[in-house]
Design an enzyme around this catalytic site. Structure first.
Site, PDB file in Angstrom:
ATOM      1  N   ASP A  78      53.814  45.040  86.575  1.00 57.90           N
ATOM      2  CA  ASP A  78      55.002  44.588  85.856  1.00 57.90           C
ATOM      3  C   ASP A  78      56.250  44.959  86.642  1.00 57.90           C
ATOM      4  O   ASP A  78      56.226  45.866  87.488  1.00 57.90           O
ATOM      5  CB  ASP A  78      55.052  45.197  84.456  1.00 57.90           C
ATOM      6  CG  ASP A  78      55.164  46.715  84.473  1.00 57.90           C
ATOM      7  OD1 ASP A  78      54.344  47.365  85.161  1.00 57.90           O
ATOM      8  OD2 ASP A  78      56.067  47.262  83.813  1.00 57.90           O
ATOM      9  N   GLU A 141      54.478  49.828  83.148  1.00 59.76           N
ATOM     10  CA  GLU A 141      55.113  51.021  83.688  1.00 59.76           C
ATOM     11  C   GLU A 141      56.616  51.024  83.439  1.00 59.76           C
ATOM     12  O   GLU A 141      57.213  52.072  83.189  1.00 59.76           O
ATOM     13  CB  GLU A 141      54.825  51.122  85.189  1.00 59.76           C
ATOM     14  CG  GLU A 141      55.125  52.493  85.799  1.00 59.76           C
ATOM     15  CD  GLU A 141      56.542  52.638  86.309  1.00 59.76           C
ATOM     16  OE1 GLU A 141      56.933  53.769  86.666  1.00 59.76           O
ATOM     17  OE2 GLU A 141      57.281  51.626  86.360  1.00 59.76           O
TER      18      GLU A 141
END
Length: 429
Positions: A78, A141
């Protein structure tokens, strides 16, 4: 390096996928783009001969080798939001003037894919690791770590690990990360205010709408560069990672400083927030091991009654999250403060074999003999009992992580690739 060109191509393909977290759709917990990126990475690993596992969209991993012990390499697919005003295609994955460009090339698609291909390169050379090697792909994250929390609940915990999501030579100490939301009563002259993408990004644009009476007395040409069009004020700054807010230019400061010329409450707020060391928040502190506290005001918004802004504090070992909360409540006694996301600090002794082996790998490739360092960034290393962050940013190198025009020099990616290959060998022989 047999697989380097293939690695660049695979990373470019991942950059083309917009993997900013979005709403859960059809069982994809972080959105379609993140899920597509995870499946693409796992498909690449499978073609390289790794065993792969898809963790219901939360995480995935690629594993190779035999043994009772497990070397974990944790990265994430991500990214933070793309942001504004790029001069190059943000999702292009293009090579421009010797740089691989696009959101995620450094944070963290490029580095985690480098460990995948470097592992394949090492195995194909005939090296037999004494541990299984598991490359773990996280998907959340940047927004809350639900991915790695889920992994730790359901999967085997690595014996030893590193994350390619920080700085070289090796990070043995990470400051604590503490987010707080502050709610203040909205001034009567303020109709609305909006700015920022995430708490961990310096605001590069803020807009607010004001009532006529204050607009009429604001200078149209002001020293802060705030653009005034009708009843709307727009300020532009420069984004940077929330762990190094001094490298950015916070657009909110410009708005507040302009308003403070005619409003006492804005002046009081400007006196508190317009710093990155916590001095006027009354939380400034530092220690010898982990360094100085930093603070970033990352987002701001409003409703009918209140304005709310988020604080991202990276704190040294000498102060706790609870102590920060108490001090902030005193500073913002005219409002309310609430806890947000947090991670406790991390510290691994510099003479621990995990640190020394990674430092040896770095030295062998670069010729530089360096010591471990401390950062304000929060990495996946905190999620495991024995882990550190290791690269990809080199000492004294300009970083475009969380900024527009994120890019990585091909020669630096090649050097990083070699370091990871050597590090994986050091940790599994």
């Amino acid at each position: 390096m047999k697989y380097f060109d293939e690695y660049i191509k695979a990373t470019s393909e991942l950059i083309k996928i917009n993997s900013v977290e979005s709403n859960n759709i059809d069982g994809k917990p972080f959105g379609i783009g993140v899920d597509d990126c995870l499946k693409k990475a796992l498909a690449t690993a499978e073609k390289l001969g790794f065993k792969t596992f898809y963790g219901n969209g939360y995480y995935g991993y690629a594993e190779i080798g035999e043994g009772d012990e497990l070397l974990g390499i944790l990265g994430h697919l991500d990214t933070v939001p793309i942001g504004n005003d790029w001069d190059i295609p943000a999702l292009g994955g293009d090579i421009i003037d010797g740089y691989l460009c696009g959101r995620g090339v450094l944070d963290d698609k490029g580095p985690i894919m480098a460990t995948l291909f470097a592992t394949k390169e090492l195995i194909d050379s005939g090296f037999v690791p004494n541990k299984r090697i598991r490359i773990i792909f996280g998907c959340d994250e940047e927004s809350g770590w639900k991915c790695i929390d889920k992994y730790c609940e359901q999967e085997e915990i690595p014996t030893i690990a590193f994350t390619p999501d920080g700085d070289f030579p090796v990070i043995n100490c990470e400051k604590g990360v503490a987010y707080f939301n502050v709610h203040l009563k909205k001034p009567k002259y303020l109709q609305s205010i909006q700015g920022g993408e995430r708490a961990n990004m310096v605001m590069d644009k803020v807009q607010c709408t004001l009532c006529d009476e204050i607009i009429d007395i604001l200078p149209k040409n002001n020293e802060y560069g705030v653009v005034i069009e009708g009843n709307t004020l727009t300020a532009y700054g420069k984004s940077a990672h929330g762990s190094s807010p001094h490298l950015g230019d916070n657009a909110l400061w410009k708005i507040v400083k302009l308003l403070s010329q005619n409003d006492t409450s804005a002046k009081n707020l400007a006196n508190i927030i317009c710093n990155t060391d916590g001095s006027n928040y009354n939380i400034k502190c530092e220690d010898e091991i982990s360094g100085a506290l930093t603070i970033n005001i990352g987002t701001i918004c409003s409703d009918n009654e209140n304005i709310t802004f988020s604080l991202d504090i990276r704190h040294p070992l000498c102060i706790t999250r609870e102590q920060l909360y108490e001090k902030l409540c005193e500073t913002f006694s005219f409002g309310t403060v609430e806890y947000g996301f947090f991670h406790n600090p991390l510290y691994i002794a510099p003479d621990h074999p995990l640190c020394t082996k990674l430092l040896n790998a770095y030295e062998e490739v670069t010729g530089e003999k360096l010591k471990p360092i401390t950062i304000g960034g929060g990495t996946y290393a905190r999620a495991l009992p024995l882990a550190v962050a290791f690269g990809p940013i080199f000492p004294n190198q300009e970083s475009t992580i969380h900024q527009k025009n994120e890019r990585a020099k091909l020669t630096d990616l090649e050097k990083m690739y070699k370091i990871y290959l050597k590090a994986i060998e050091e940790l599994t022989k």
